[in-house]
Write an enzyme that holds these catalytic residues in place. Structure first.
Site, PDB file in Angstrom:
ATOM      1  N   THR A 222      41.959  35.363  47.844  1.00 19.53           N
ATOM      2  CA  THR A 222      42.359  36.528  47.062  1.00 19.53           C
ATOM      3  C   THR A 222      42.115  37.786  47.879  1.00 19.53           C
ATOM      4  OG1 THR A 222      40.189  36.772  45.976  1.00 19.53           O
ATOM      5  CG2 THR A 222      41.818  35.350  44.900  1.00 19.53           C
TER       6      THR A 222
ATOM      7  N   GLY B 271      44.200  38.911  50.090  1.00 20.38           N
ATOM      8  CA  GLY B 271      44.499  38.397  51.425  1.00 20.38           C
ATOM      9  C   GLY B 271      45.518  39.190  52.216  1.00 20.38           C
TER      10      GLY B 271
ATOM     11  N   SER C  23      44.972  42.288  53.733  1.00 19.11           N
ATOM     12  CA  SER C  23      44.437  43.168  54.772  1.00 19.11           C
ATOM     13  C   SER C  23      42.972  42.838  55.022  1.00 19.11           C
ATOM     14  CB  SER C  23      44.560  44.654  54.379  1.00 19.11           C
ATOM     15  OG  SER C  23      43.719  44.962  53.275  1.00 19.11           O
TER      16      SER C  23
ATOM     17  N   ILE D 182      39.313  41.662  55.824  1.00 19.33           N
ATOM     18  CA  ILE D 182      38.655  40.358  55.895  1.00 19.33           C
ATOM     19  C   ILE D 182      39.528  39.273  55.274  1.00 19.33           C
ATOM     20  CG2 ILE D 182      36.696  39.027  55.015  1.00 19.33           C
ATOM     21  CD1 ILE D 182      35.023  41.636  55.283  1.00 19.33           C
TER      22      ILE D 182
ATOM     23  N   SER E 265      27.786  41.190  49.700  1.00 22.33           N
ATOM     24  CA  SER E 265      27.650  42.427  50.472  1.00 22.33           C
ATOM     25  C   SER E 265      26.183  42.692  50.754  1.00 22.33           C
ATOM     26  CB  SER E 265      28.230  43.620  49.704  1.00 22.33           C
ATOM     27  OG  SER E 265      27.922  44.849  50.353  1.00 22.33           O
TER      28      SER E 265
ATOM     29  N   TYR F 292      28.560  49.371  42.891  1.00 26.31           N
ATOM     30  CA  TYR F 292      29.080  48.343  43.791  1.00 26.31           C
ATOM     31  C   TYR F 292      27.978  47.356  44.167  1.00 26.31           C
ATOM     32  CZ  TYR F 292      31.021  46.212  48.010  1.00 26.31           C
ATOM     33  OH  TYR F 292      31.447  45.313  48.965  1.00 26.31           O
TER      34      TYR F 292
END
Length: 248
Positions: free
Chosen positions: A12, A14, A16, A18, A137, A150
């Protein structure tokens, strides 16, 4: 024989960064890769760079109908799913005093809700021995000013990865979380105003013991490891690919 020969994968987000680098890598290793993105033009452009081993399905992971359409497309191919990289998501800066209900809800809807319901919709399609890779992250394990919503959403992803690993182990499905440090992507650059992108990248690089930020291909290699049999004795784990940011 390539590592994912005959396998079917979903990435998902997909189109641009990473996500695109990972889709390209999985396809190069023999997988047929389904990718998602919000606009048809960007999906088509990404598929063109990946080649014959890709199918694009435009849609938004926060929309149930779009996830149903994605699942239907994968089901029609008739081979189930062997790899899911739940990569789509994002965030914007907001300090505690700037936080709004709308921003908080949007961040969690994209990063947590989108991931939860992507994986949920794909569950009936997952083959025995499949690998699910979640996008974490380094922000989740440090206090990053202005990035509270985030970071909290990515901490939730880490927790969900543990729970799902326990829930799905009976089906021999592994669930792991890849944790990138700062990576040069359109998403990272987009956090800075126009003309200040390089300053943001330099500031991020200064926080990394290796003295640089990562490249999407480096994260793609880690996702490939978690997706393949090379990581067959790993589940419920976090794999940090952060230049030492949270290790040194």
């Amino acid at each position: 024989m390539t590592q994912l020969s005959g396998k079917t994968a979903l990435v998902t987000g997909g189109t641009s960064g990473i996500g695109l680098a990972t889709a390209q890598r999985l396809a190069a290793e023999g997988a047929h890769v389904f990718i998602t993105g919000r606009t048809q033009d960007r999906v088509d452009a990404a598929v063109a760079t990946i080649g014959d081993g890709a199918t694009g399905v435009a849609g938004d992971i926060t929309e149930s109908a779009d996830l149903d359409q994605l699942a239907d497309a994968i089901r029609q191919r008739g081979r189930g799913l062997d790899v899911v990289f739940a990569n789509a998501g994002g965030g914007e800066f907001a300090t505690l005093d700037e936080e709004t209900p709308e921003h908080l809800a949007d961040t969690f809807n994209r990063n947590v809700g989108g991931t939860v319901f992507t994986v949920q919709k794909m569950l009936p399609l997952l083959n025995e021995g499949a690998s699910v890779v979640l996008a974490g992250s380094t922000a989740a394990s440090a206090g990053v000013p202005s990035f509270g919503a985030y970071a909290a959403s990515k901490a939730a992803i880490r927790s969900l990865g543990r729970t799902w690993a326990a829930e799905l182990v009976g089906r021999k499905i592994r669930v792991n979380t890849v944790v990138p440090g700062p990576v040069e992507t359109p998403g990272l650059k987009g956090l800075a105003p126009d003309g200040e992108h390089q300053g943001l990248l330099d500031a991020q690089a200064a926080t990394v013991p290796m003295g640089r930020i990562g490249q999407p291909d480096e994260i793609a290699s880690a996702v490939l490891f978690l997706a393949s049999d090379q990581s067959s004795f790993m589940t419920g784990a976090e794999l940090f690919v952060d230049g030492g940011s949270r290790q040194v």
